[in-house]
Design an enzyme around this catalytic site. Structure first.
Site, PDB file in Angstrom:
ATOM      1  N   CYS A 135     -24.988  15.958 -56.945  1.00 33.77           N
ATOM      2  CA  CYS A 135     -23.624  16.444 -56.702  1.00 33.77           C
ATOM      3  C   CYS A 135     -23.348  17.790 -57.377  1.00 33.77           C
ATOM      4  CB  CYS A 135     -22.609  15.408 -57.160  1.00 33.77           C
ATOM      5  SG  CYS A 135     -22.774  13.867 -56.271  1.00 33.77           S
TER       6      CYS A 135
ATOM      7  N   HIS B 186     -15.732  19.111 -57.533  1.00 30.98           N
ATOM      8  CA  HIS B 186     -16.515  18.151 -56.754  1.00 30.98           C
ATOM      9  C   HIS B 186     -15.594  17.009 -56.338  1.00 30.98           C
ATOM     10  CE1 HIS B 186     -19.470  15.450 -55.357  1.00 30.98           C
ATOM     11  NE2 HIS B 186     -19.441  14.645 -56.403  1.00 30.98           N
TER      12      HIS B 186
ATOM     13  N   ASN C 143     -17.109  11.694 -50.522  1.00 37.90           N
ATOM     14  CA  ASN C 143     -18.005  12.399 -51.436  1.00 37.90           C
ATOM     15  C   ASN C 143     -19.226  12.889 -50.654  1.00 37.90           C
ATOM     16  OD1 ASN C 143     -19.837  13.180 -53.386  1.00 37.90           O
ATOM     17  ND2 ASN C 143     -19.478  11.427 -54.727  1.00 37.90           N
TER      18      ASN C 143
END
Ligand code: UT7
Length: 322
Positions: free
Chosen positions: A114, A249, A279
């Site tokens: 990520c 994020h 996500n």
């Protein structure tokens, strides 16, 4: 003269198929209420046949080139952040290069899950500032739907597919006022076991599935993100009140809220797209950035901060003046 990597354009790409929480609840033991309340996610995009990490990345890259008014042949560096490459090798970045018709450039993938886009931006910035590159495509692209365990409701509802890209260019100016002003990266491999894939070419010879201890990741995320953001702002000689937009994020709306609270940042300075995209790992920051540029929130002159945290753990932040 100060040489900096400046932002020339942004782009993004999503798979054709959108999947709502309600649609997911038809096959997974979950509910729209649970997902919205615990994560803020309402929708995600899932790649279909023929949609791959590299194809989404190439579409996002082309959109960023168009926005920047830069021809593909002028790119001398492609860095693609991904944990879901098309193949173990070659690097998906070289597939993007081929799709864009670029004859010769530097092209490689970065694996920091990520945080991958932050790692890729930092490497591109260093290469531009050192003179090793002049015009770079930095891309975050993922197809996490292909490494999800669809029997595990604690993870499969959280992720989606997509890609985001930026074009960075070298600029020399007397004051170095715009461009990437500072970035900071971290990793702590002691936490490998909290967020990982249970397969790989060198261990199981399978691709494996994503595994996560969500609550522990959550706890670390808020602490690490707040601390690296303070660190990068101090390195740039700026304070949190100078931030026009935080582009974090997009893992969980509650992480975004908690981080903003910890940093005393108003929630309306935070770009939120987790409701639409879920996500998307390395794609989430450039996807959110492209949304906020295209809808007119982020304007030339704005001070923006990008930040992310993910498997490893890895985490990082980057401050730039648009
Ligand atoms: O991108 C990398 C970074 N990743 C992250 O930042 C993710 C961080 N973690 C999180 O976002 C959250 O921890 C989750 C969203 C993963 C989980 O939220 P939570 O509030 O920590 O829930 P929980 O794990 O404590 O689970 C609460 C309950 C459990 O039931 P019991 O044991 O209380 O009866 C779970 O079984 O919710 C249940 N549950 C679900 N129920 C319906 C877990 N997943 C689901 C689901 N639908 N999908």
């Amino acid at each position: 003269m100060i040489r900096r990597a400046i932002l020339l354009g942004t782009g993004s790409a999503l798979p054709a198929r959108a999947v709502s929480n309600a649609e997911l609840a038809q096959t997974v033991d979950t509910s729209d209420e649970w997902i919205v309340e615990r994560t803020g996610i309402r929708n995600r995009y899932i790649a279909g046949d023929g949609e791959t990490t590299a194809s989404l990345a190439a579409d996002a890259a082309q959109a960023a080139l168009d926005a920047a008014g830069v021809a593909a042949q002028d790119i001398d560096l492609i860095i693609l952040a991904t944990a879901t490459p098309d193949q173990t090798f070659p690097a998906s970045a070289t597939r993007v290069q081929a799709a864009l018709g670029i004859d010769d450039c530097v092209a490689f993938d970065v694996a920091a899950v990520c945080s991958g886009f932050l790692y890729a931006m930092t490497v591109a910035d260093s290469m531009i500032c050192s003179g090793a590159a002049r015009r770079a495509l930095v891309i975050g692209a993922e197809t996490f739907s292909r490494i999800l365990d669809w029997e595990d409701r604690t993870t499969c509802v959280l992720f989606g597919d997509g890609a985001g890209a930026v074009v960075l260019g070298a600029e020399e100016s007397a004051d170095g006022a715009r461009g990437i002003l500072a970035s900071k990266l971290h990793a702590d491999g002691r936490h490998n076991g909290l967020l990982y894939v249970d397969g790989g070419p060198s261990t199981t010879q399978t691709v494996g599935k994503l595994r996560m201890k969500g609550q522990e990741v959550f706890r670390h995320a808020v602490v690490n993100l707040a601390s690296v953001l303070n660190e990068v702002m101090a390195t740039a000689g700026l304070s949190n009140s100078d931030i026009d937009w935080l582009v974090p994020h997009q893992a969980n709306a509650r992480i975004l809220d908690a981080t903003a609270r910890k940093l005393k940042l108003s929630p309306d300075r935070v770009v939120v797209t987790v409701d639409r995209h879920a996500n998307t790992s390395a794609a989430s920051v450039p996807l959110a950035l492209d949304c906020a540029v295209r809808d007119g929130r982020i304007k030339p002159g704005d001070l923006i901060v990008l930040e992310a945290m993910g498997g490893g753990f890895t985490w990082g932040a980057c401050v730039l003046r648009v």
